[in-house]
Design a protein around this motif. Structure first.
Motif, PDB file in Angstrom:
ATOM      1  N   GLY A   1       0.977  -1.166  -0.097  1.00 50.99           N
ATOM      2  CA  GLY A   1       0.017   0.224  -0.041  1.00 50.99           C
ATOM      3  C   GLY A   1       0.818   1.102  -0.084  1.00 50.99           C
ATOM      4  O   GLY A   1       0.695   2.129  -0.692  1.00 50.99           O
ATOM      5  N   SER A   2       1.743   1.250   0.714  1.00 47.50           N
ATOM      6  CA  SER A   2       2.685   2.528   1.021  1.00 47.50           C
ATOM      7  C   SER A   2       3.530   2.583  -0.525  1.00 47.50           C
ATOM      8  O   SER A   2       3.519   3.777  -0.856  1.00 47.50           O
ATOM      9  CB  SER A   2       3.833   2.135   1.997  1.00 47.50           C
ATOM     10  OG  SER A   2       3.292   2.163   3.267  1.00 47.50           O
ATOM     11  N   ALA A   3       4.001   1.396  -0.945  1.00 49.08           N
ATOM     12  CA  ALA A   3       4.642   1.821  -2.650  1.00 49.08           C
ATOM     13  C   ALA A   3       3.602   2.289  -3.477  1.00 49.08           C
ATOM     14  O   ALA A   3       4.010   3.036  -4.356  1.00 49.08           O
ATOM     15  CB  ALA A   3       5.020   0.360  -2.632  1.00 49.08           C
ATOM     16  N   LEU A   4       2.467   1.654  -3.441  1.00 51.77           N
ATOM     17  CA  LEU A   4       1.540   2.104  -4.452  1.00 51.77           C
ATOM     18  C   LEU A   4       1.097   3.578  -4.104  1.00 51.77           C
ATOM     19  O   LEU A   4       0.618   4.378  -5.043  1.00 51.77           O
ATOM     20  CB  LEU A   4       0.070   1.447  -4.479  1.00 51.77           C
ATOM     21  CG  LEU A   4       0.307  -0.310  -4.806  1.00 51.77           C
ATOM     22  CD1 LEU A   4      -0.993  -0.943  -4.538  1.00 51.77           C
ATOM     23  CD2 LEU A   4       0.612  -0.104  -6.264  1.00 51.77           C
ATOM     24  N   GLY A   5       1.144   4.086  -2.873  1.00 51.11           N
ATOM     25  CA  GLY A   5       0.745   5.322  -2.554  1.00 51.11           C
ATOM     26  C   GLY A   5       1.855   6.289  -3.098  1.00 51.11           C
ATOM     27  O   GLY A   5       1.289   7.589  -3.584  1.00 51.11           O
TER      28      GLY A   5
END
Length: 311
Positions: free
Chosen positions: A263-267
Motif C-alpha cells: 500500500g505504501s509503495a502504491l501510495g
C-alpha cells in the motif's frame, strides 16, 4: 463506508491516469514516462517501506530526511574530500544511519520520550552535523565514475535503483506480512499493552523499527548521491510530507485498515503519477504541493476512520 473509501482512492487513480492520458497522450502514456516515474519512485518507496514499520507500531519518525541528508554528506565527503573507497564510504554512511536509528529507538522506548519530539530534535542535530561536514556547499568534484555508473546502468529497461527498490519492497513485505516480527509490529500498533501481556517484547520491536527506517534512509542516501554524482544542500527536501502522504494513502487503500508495504509503495506511485501529469500540463510547482497536502489530510482521515471502525 470503509469499502467505499478504499475504492474511491483506486477509482481516483484510474480517473487521474485517464484524464492525463487524454490531455497529453503523446507524452503521458508512454514507456519512457513509466520508466522515469519508476526511477523517481525508488527513493520515496524505500523510505515509505521504513515508515510503514514505525507507523505499524504507532510511532512517528520525523528525522529520516535528516538521516538521509547526513548520510549523503558522509558518502560524498569521504569519497571526494578524503579519498576513501566507495565501499568504505557507503558502509560508513550506513553505519551512521543505523546508529542514529538505535539512539532514537532507545530514547523513545527506554527513555519514554515522545517519538515526535525526539525525532524532531535529533533531526535538527543531524542537519547541523550535515552542514558542518559540507559547509552547506555542493560537492561534485572527485566523484569516482563507477559510483555514478550504478544509478545510470539499466537492466531489462529499468535502472539499477529500481531493481534495488523492488528487492527492498519484497524483503519488507515478507518481514512485515510473513514473519513473527511483522505480527508483533501489528500487535503493538493495535494495542501495545495487550501485546506486552501476550509476551511480545514491545520495546525491542520498536527499537528495531526505528533502526530499520534509519538504515533504509542510509540506503536512499547512497542512491540519491549516485544518481546526481554529487552532494547538494537540502538533498532530502520535500520527502517528509510526500512520503508520509504516500504511507497514509496506502493505508486508506488497504482493505485490512492497516499500514502495508504494498500500500505504501502504491501510495508513492499514486502521488508521483499526479505530479508527473501536472508537470506535463505545465502546472506550477505549488499546485502539486497543495494537492499533496490535501491528499495527506484526506488519507489520514480515511485511514483513521477505517481503523476506528475496525476496532
Amino acid at each position: 463506508m470503509a469499502l467505499v473509501a478504499n475504492s474511491a482512492v483506486g477509482v481516483g487513480f484510474i480517473v487521474m491516469v485517464t484524464v492525463f492520458g487524454i490531455m497529453r497522450p503523446e507524452t503521458f502514456l508512454t514507456s519512457s514516462t513509466l520508466q522515469d516515474l519508476l526511477n523517481q519512485a525508488a527513493i520515496p518507496v524505500i523510505l515509505a517501506c521504513g515508515i510503514t514499520f514505525t507507523m505499524g507500531v504507532g510511532e512517528f519518525d520525523l528525522s529520516f530526511t535528516a538521516v538521509l541528508g547526513v548520510a549523503a554528506a558522509v558518502v560524498i565527503v569521504l569519497m571526494a574530500n578524503r579519498g576513501y573507497p566507495i565501499l568504505v564510504s557507503c558502509l560508513a554512511a550506513l553505519a551512521l544511519a543505523l546508529a542514529v536509528g538505535l539512539v532514537i529507538g532507545l530514547l523513545v522506548t527506554f527513555g519514554k520520550a515522545s517519538s515526535f519530539i525526539v525525532t524532531l530534535a535529533l533531526g535538527s542535530v543531524l542537519t547541523g552535523l550535515e552542514i558542518m561536514l559540507t559547509d552547506n556547499q555542493s560537492i561534485y568534484r572527485n566523484i569516482p565514475p563507477s559510483f555514478s555508473d550504478f544509478a545510470s546502468n539499466s537492466v531489462i529497461g529499468l535502472k539499477a535503483p529500481v531493481w534495488v527498490t523492488i528487492a527492498i519492497v519484497a524483503l519488507a513485505f515478507v518481514l512485515l506480512h510473513a514473519t513473527k516480527f511483522g505480527r508483533h509490529v501489528y500487535a503493538i500498533g493495535g494495542n501495545s499493552k495487550a501485546a506486552f501481556l501476550a509476551g511480545v517484547r514491545v520495546r525491542r520491536v520498536r527499537v528495531y523499527c526505528f533502526i530499520l527506517l534509519a538504515g533504509l534512509a542510509g540506503v536512499a542516501a547512497i542512491i540519491a548521491t549516485s544518481k546526481t554524482a554529487s552532494y547538494y544542500p537540502n538533498i532530502s527536501g520535500g520527502l517528509l510530507l510526500s512520503t508520509y502522504a504516500a504511507v497514509f494513502l496506502g493505508a486508506a487503500m488497504s482493505t485490512s485498515n492497516r499500514f502495508t508495504v504494498v500500500g505504501s509503495a502504491l501510495g508513492v506511485v499514486w502521488l508521483l503519477t499526479l505530479q508527473t501529469g501536472l508537470t506535463q500540463l505545465n502546472q506550477p510547482a505549488w499546485v502539486s504541493t497543495l494537492i499533496q497536502g490535501l491528499v495527506l489530510v484526506t488519507a489520514v482521515l480515511i485511514a483513521a476512520r477505517n481503523r476506528g471502525r475496525s476496532q
